[in-house]
Design an enzyme around this catalytic site. Structure first.
Site, short mmCIF file in Angstrom:
data_model
loop_
_atom_site.label_atom_id
_atom_site.label_comp_id
_atom_site.label_asym_id
_atom_site.label_seq_id
_atom_site.Cartn_x
_atom_site.Cartn_y
_atom_site.Cartn_z
N TYR A 50 0.86 -1.19 0.00
CA TYR A 50 0.00 0.00 0.00
C TYR A 50 0.89 1.23 0.00
O TYR A 50 1.81 1.35 0.81
CB TYR A 50 -0.89 -0.01 1.25
CG TYR A 50 -1.82 1.17 1.34
CD1 TYR A 50 -2.89 1.32 0.46
CD2 TYR A 50 -1.65 2.14 2.33
CE1 TYR A 50 -3.76 2.40 0.55
CE2 TYR A 50 -2.52 3.23 2.43
CZ TYR A 50 -3.57 3.34 1.54
OH TYR A 50 -4.42 4.42 1.65
N LYS B 249 4.08 9.71 8.74
CA LYS B 249 3.77 10.27 10.06
C LYS B 249 4.84 10.17 11.14
O LYS B 249 4.89 11.03 12.03
CB LYS B 249 2.47 9.64 10.54
CG LYS B 249 2.39 8.12 10.27
CD LYS B 249 1.00 7.65 9.87
CE LYS B 249 1.05 6.25 9.27
NZ LYS B 249 -0.07 5.89 8.46
N ASP C 251 9.27 2.83 0.02
CA ASP C 251 8.22 3.44 0.82
C ASP C 251 8.47 3.04 2.27
O ASP C 251 8.18 1.91 2.68
CB ASP C 251 6.85 2.93 0.33
CG ASP C 251 5.70 3.55 1.11
OD1 ASP C 251 5.92 3.99 2.26
OD2 ASP C 251 4.58 3.57 0.58
N1 HOZ Z 1 -4.84 1.98 6.68
C1 HOZ Z 1 -3.87 2.96 7.04
C2 HOZ Z 1 -2.78 2.33 7.85
N2 HOZ Z 1 -2.04 1.32 7.19
C3 HOZ Z 1 -4.48 4.14 7.77
C4 HOZ Z 1 -5.48 3.75 8.77
C5 HOZ Z 1 -6.14 4.91 9.51
O1 HOZ Z 1 -5.52 5.89 9.87
O2 HOZ Z 1 -7.32 4.77 9.70
#
Ligand code: HOZ
Length: 428
Positions: free
Chosen positions: A144, A267, A239
């Site tokens: 992802y 983040k 990434d």
């Molecule tokens: N799915 C993301 C983390 N791998 C973001 C999830 C979120 O902040 O809700």
């Protein structure tokens, strides 16, 4: 556990926010429950709107490596916000964070701050295309890289959890240039390079996949990715939104000793504040506007409050290198608890762990790529998840996310978690 207030808030939220959430996994759809609404967090604990306290292994999906509301970081945030929260202008703090990143990660000679991992990836891809004059990119199934159009192809994380690894609303033309390959499969990759290598602007990869659950790379595979990209003149983009400053201070690239051309962070470099960054070789980075023709901009880029939180977080990590051993030891303890419970209760389990990144898959098969990750029994996961939540253990509501430990997790937290794992497995 009583979660009446959370349930009420969820109902209200659903009327005015799609799905009641601002990011899909948070809706708890795949586990068939209502999400706790969070009121506060401190150290290893997170508290919901009903006052229930949980031991948190999400850690805002990774960045809270020092624990929630780390006093030194909060102090910097307070100081910075008293000086104004956004200027849309250059600051000394940006230089400081850039210097910290460049000295931690030798492949990064220049870095540009943005506001999220998605934005960083999107910009790095544009840059790779601008640099090479090529259009095609290659990503790996189950990895992802945020939600920009060209990357929502066989994507992991929330896309996978909600069963839509290819999103609606993405014109075919946008993804025509995105090729996908199987993670950890050198043979297929070589074949793909023979056919399309000369047209590739970049290969983007999570050096440790964290969005189909944690999937570890074979070193030979990462080396092959590096070798082939070099041979065919494509850029290699790591990434490191999840692995950066978490697997090691120098990220996965330092850990595996593989040098990408560009790197993306998220983040963690903002101590959990909304930040992302992309960086790499000077000759590539100098193509970014205003130095070069690749445009990318943002008012909140380099936001002073986020920079202050990031600087303090990275300084603490830099000055306390033993943190990484401590985190790995804690994750190892959790791994042992999972193995013990699976043996005791006869639950099929495959654990992937590297440093403080961990995923427990409910399958006996080794999980090494998207296909094997999909073999995990998500019905068992659902039951396990529900038990853990009731036992006060806050883990990602998805089989395909990582479990993160932080500096703040105590021996008692880990013991309590081990007990909960045993309790959960006993009821599966
Ligand atoms: N799915 C993301 C983390 N791998 C973001 C999830 C979120 O902040 O809700």
């Amino acid at each position: 556990m009583n979660r009446t207030k959370s349930a009420e808030l969820f109902e209200i939220a659903k009327q005015i926010i799609p799905g009641g959430v601002n990011s899909p996994v948070r809706a708890y759809k795949s586990v068939g429950l209502n999400p706790p609404f969070i009121r506060s967090a401190k150290g290893s604990k997170i508290v919901d709107a009903d006052g229930n306290e949980y031991i948190d292994y999400i850690g805002s999906w990774g960045p809270m490596i020092l624990g929630h509301a780390c006093p030194e970081v909060i102090e910097e945030i307070k100081k910075a916000s008293e000086e104004g929260t956004s200027y849309g202008a250059p600051t000394e703090k940006e230089i400081k964070l850039a210097q910290l990143i460049c000295s931690a990660v030798p492949s990064i000679e220049m870095v540009r701050m943005v506001s999220s991992g998605t934005e960083a990836v999107m910009s790095a891809i544009r840059l790779a295309r601008g640099f090479t004059g090529r259009n095609k990119i290659l990503k790996f199934e189950g990895c992802y890289h945020g939600h920009s159009d060209g990357l929502l192809v066989k994507a992991g994380s929330g896309a996978l959890t909600t069963g839509v690894p290819d999103s609606a609303g993405v014109p075919l033309d946008y993804v025509r240039n995105t090729l996908t390959a199987v993670y950890n499969n050198c043979g297929e990759l070589e074949e793909m390079f023979k056919v399309s290598g000369g047209e590739l602007a970049a290969v983007i990869i999570e050096p440790v996949a964290g969005n189909m659950g944690v999937v570890l790379p074979d070193i030979a595979f990462l080396e092959a990715v590096r070798k082939l990209t070099r041979e065919y003149g494509a850029l290699l983009i790591f990434d490191e939104v999840i692995t950066g400053f978490r697997l090691a201070y120098g990220g996965a690239q330092g850990y595996f000793n593989i040098t990408p051309d560009l790197t993306v962070f998220g983040k963690i470099i903002g101590g959990g504040m909304p930040v992302g960054a992309y960086g790499g070789r000077k000759d590539i980075m100098n193509l970014i506007s205003p130095n070069g023709p690749v445009y990318q901009a943002g008012t909140l880029s380099g936001n002073p409050v986020a920079m202050a939180a990031g600087i303090k977080t990275l300084e603490i990590l830099r000055d306390n290198p033993l943190i990484y051993e401590d985190l790995a030891r804690k994750a190892e303890q959790l791994e042992a608890a999972f193995i013990e419970a699976s043996e005791k209760h006869g639950i099929p389990l495959s654990i992937n762990r590297l440093g403080s990144l961990l995923s427990a898959f409910f399958t006996k098969e080794k999980v090494s790529d998207f296909k094997s990750a999909m073999k995990s029994d998500t019905e068992i996961f659902k039951k396990y998840f529900a038990y853990m939540l009731e036992a006060g253990i806050y883990i990602a509501p998805s089989q395909y996310e990582a479990m993160f430990v932080s500096r703040a997790h105590s021996a008692e937290d880990l013991e309590e978690t081990a007990k909960a794992i045993d309790g959960a497995f006993g009821r599966l």
